[in-house]
Enzyme design. Structure first.
Site, PDB file in Angstrom:
ATOM      1  N   GLY A   1       0.780  -1.312  -0.156  1.00  0.00           N
ATOM      2  CA  GLY A   1       0.207   0.070  -0.057  1.00  0.00           C
ATOM      3  C   GLY A   1       0.854   1.249  -0.061  1.00  0.00           C
ATOM      4  O   GLY A   1       0.589   2.486  -0.064  1.00  0.00           O
TER       5      GLY A   1
ATOM      6  N   GLN B   1     -10.702  21.604  10.914  1.00  0.00           N
ATOM      7  CA  GLN B   1     -10.037  21.401  12.088  1.00  0.00           C
ATOM      8  C   GLN B   1      -9.075  22.568  12.112  1.00  0.00           C
ATOM      9  O   GLN B   1      -7.870  22.190  12.253  1.00  0.00           O
ATOM     10  CB  GLN B   1      -9.276  20.106  12.166  1.00  0.00           C
ATOM     11  CG  GLN B   1     -10.199  18.763  12.161  1.00  0.00           C
ATOM     12  CD  GLN B   1      -9.705  17.619  12.520  1.00  0.00           C
ATOM     13  OE1 GLN B   1      -8.899  17.392  13.474  1.00  0.00           O
ATOM     14  NE2 GLN B   1      -9.807  16.539  11.696  1.00  0.00           N
TER      15      GLN B   1
ATOM     16  N   HIS C   1     -11.936  26.718   4.056  1.00  0.00           N
ATOM     17  CA  HIS C   1     -13.085  26.581   5.112  1.00  0.00           C
ATOM     18  C   HIS C   1     -12.978  28.160   6.089  1.00  0.00           C
ATOM     19  O   HIS C   1     -14.098  28.602   6.478  1.00  0.00           O
ATOM     20  CB  HIS C   1     -13.011  25.624   6.008  1.00  0.00           C
ATOM     21  CG  HIS C   1     -13.990  25.471   6.927  1.00  0.00           C
ATOM     22  ND1 HIS C   1     -15.364  25.180   6.495  1.00  0.00           N
ATOM     23  CD2 HIS C   1     -14.245  25.371   8.121  1.00  0.00           C
ATOM     24  CE1 HIS C   1     -16.016  25.179   7.420  1.00  0.00           C
ATOM     25  NE2 HIS C   1     -15.284  25.027   8.552  1.00  0.00           N
TER      26      HIS C   1
ATOM     27  N   LYS D   1     -27.934  28.543  14.208  1.00  0.00           N
ATOM     28  CA  LYS D   1     -27.920  27.113  14.452  1.00  0.00           C
ATOM     29  C   LYS D   1     -27.006  26.753  15.796  1.00  0.00           C
ATOM     30  O   LYS D   1     -26.153  27.717  15.903  1.00  0.00           O
ATOM     31  CB  LYS D   1     -27.981  26.327  13.215  1.00  0.00           C
ATOM     32  CG  LYS D   1     -26.449  26.198  12.625  1.00  0.00           C
ATOM     33  CD  LYS D   1     -26.424  25.262  11.438  1.00  0.00           C
ATOM     34  CE  LYS D   1     -27.290  25.572  10.215  1.00  0.00           C
ATOM     35  NZ  LYS D   1     -26.723  25.130   9.128  1.00  0.00           N
TER      36      LYS D   1
ATOM     37  N   ASP E   1     -20.935  18.160   3.342  1.00  0.00           N
ATOM     38  CA  ASP E   1     -20.522  17.050   3.674  1.00  0.00           C
ATOM     39  C   ASP E   1     -21.711  16.006   3.897  1.00  0.00           C
ATOM     40  O   ASP E   1     -21.972  15.388   2.685  1.00  0.00           O
ATOM     41  CB  ASP E   1     -19.803  17.055   4.922  1.00  0.00           C
ATOM     42  CG  ASP E   1     -19.146  15.584   5.371  1.00  0.00           C
ATOM     43  OD1 ASP E   1     -19.206  14.865   4.532  1.00  0.00           O
ATOM     44  OD2 ASP E   1     -18.252  15.770   6.337  1.00  0.00           O
TER      45      ASP E   1
END
Length: 319
Positions: A40, A99, A132, A196, A226
């Site tokens: 991998g 994040q 973001h 919200k 998402d």
């Protein structure tokens, strides 16, 4: 920069976008072997000379995020060791961008970690679309060119005659007000905000809607969709408050889990606009989704960076 030393390389995250960018630049993709060893591990081999070249690596770090991040880092290391003149990472979608701060004790700031890794691997500059959080630019010690997807959405909506005083641009949360306000100005439209709370990641609850939406065409604009739960919750709130039409728009269609099904099943959503910053399988989307290409925008930015021209001038008509 010499006019003949531009090279464009593609990782495996979005090869179609890379090909479209290369066509816009009237060039070809560089030759690179990109495979996996039996266990991998990522295997990269640059199969042409890159000495003295101005190289642009097209690699959004979308799902599988960790695979694409590691692939990018190894490509950068291979290029750095190939004596290139400059490496620009073209990341239309910046994975781990959500994040970007510590909300609770003992949490990481993974967006900063990714910036450090990219820099240490050998990148000279970074080109992104709709980060973001704009402060992510400050996580880098190298130049960052930040492009905006809003004008693409605005141009499409104006072409569809969706603009003017009967239109309201809706921010799905307080954090997206700047983005919604910019689009509202471009469309000469009103502005509304959905308030919200988020009790946990990927879960939100609508508290109130600030602004006049009754009888209006509402454009719900966000940078990322998402799982779709937050957007659908906001759409339901707008419908309850009398919105006549509702369209949803975003730059980055992460569309994980039940997102496509949720948006498809939501009768209140007339259309979903997104861009191709993230590669979508051909059979994933249905006729409700409209995909706008960022290839011309990225190609123009790449050409300007290569020539040493201004990138910000691309957005002067919208500022």
């Amino acid at each position: 920069m010499r006019e003949d030393n531009l090279r464009v390389l593609a990782g495996s995250a979005n090869p179609k976008l890379a090909e479209d960018i290369a066509k816009q630049l009237n060039t070809r993709l560089g030759q690179m072997l990109l495979t996996r060893f039996s266990d991998g591990e990522v295997r990269v081999k640059i199969e042409e000379s890159m000495r003295g070249m101005d190289v642009f690596v097209i690699q959004p770090t979308s799902a599988p995020v960790n695979e694409h991040v590691m692939e990018l880092l190894i490509i950068l290391d291979a290029l750095r060791r190939a004596s290139v003149e400059r490496i620009t990472v073209v990341m239309p979608y910046y994975g781990y961008a959500r994040q970007d701060k510590k909300v609770k004790p003992r949490e990481p700031i993974a967006a900063r970690l990714i910036a450090d890794l990219i820099t240490l691997a050998g990148a000279s500059r970074v080109l992104c679309i709709d980060l973001h959080a704009e402060q992510i630019q400050g996580f880098f010690t190298i130049p960052v060119d930040h492009l905006y997807g809003g004008p693409l959405v605005a141009d499409y909506l104006i072409g569809e005659q969706v603009h003017g005083q009967e239109v309201v641009v809706v921010s799905p949360d307080e954090g997206g007000v700047g983005r919604a306000q910019s689009l509202a100005q471009q469309l000469d439209a009103g502005l509304a905000i959905i308030h919200k709370r988020r009790p946990e990641p990927n879960r939100s609850e609508v508290v109130s809607v600030v602004g006049q939406v009754e009888g209006k065409t509402c454009i719900v604009i966000d940078d990322i969709i998402d799982t779709g739960g937050s957007i659908v919750g906001g759409v339901d709130a707008l419908k309850l408050r009398g919105a006549a039409r509702i369209l949803v728009a975003c730059t980055h269609g992460v569309l994980s889990g039940p997102a496509v099904q949720r948006l498809s099943d939501c009768e209140a959503v007339e259309q979903v606009l997104l861009t191709d910053t993230i590669c979508q399988p051909e059979d994933k989307l249905n006729e409700k989704f409209v995909c706008l290409s960022v290839a011309p925008l990225l190609a123009e930015a790449i050409d300007r960076i290569h020539r040493g021209a201004s990138v910000s001038e691309l957005f002067l008509p919208y500022l």
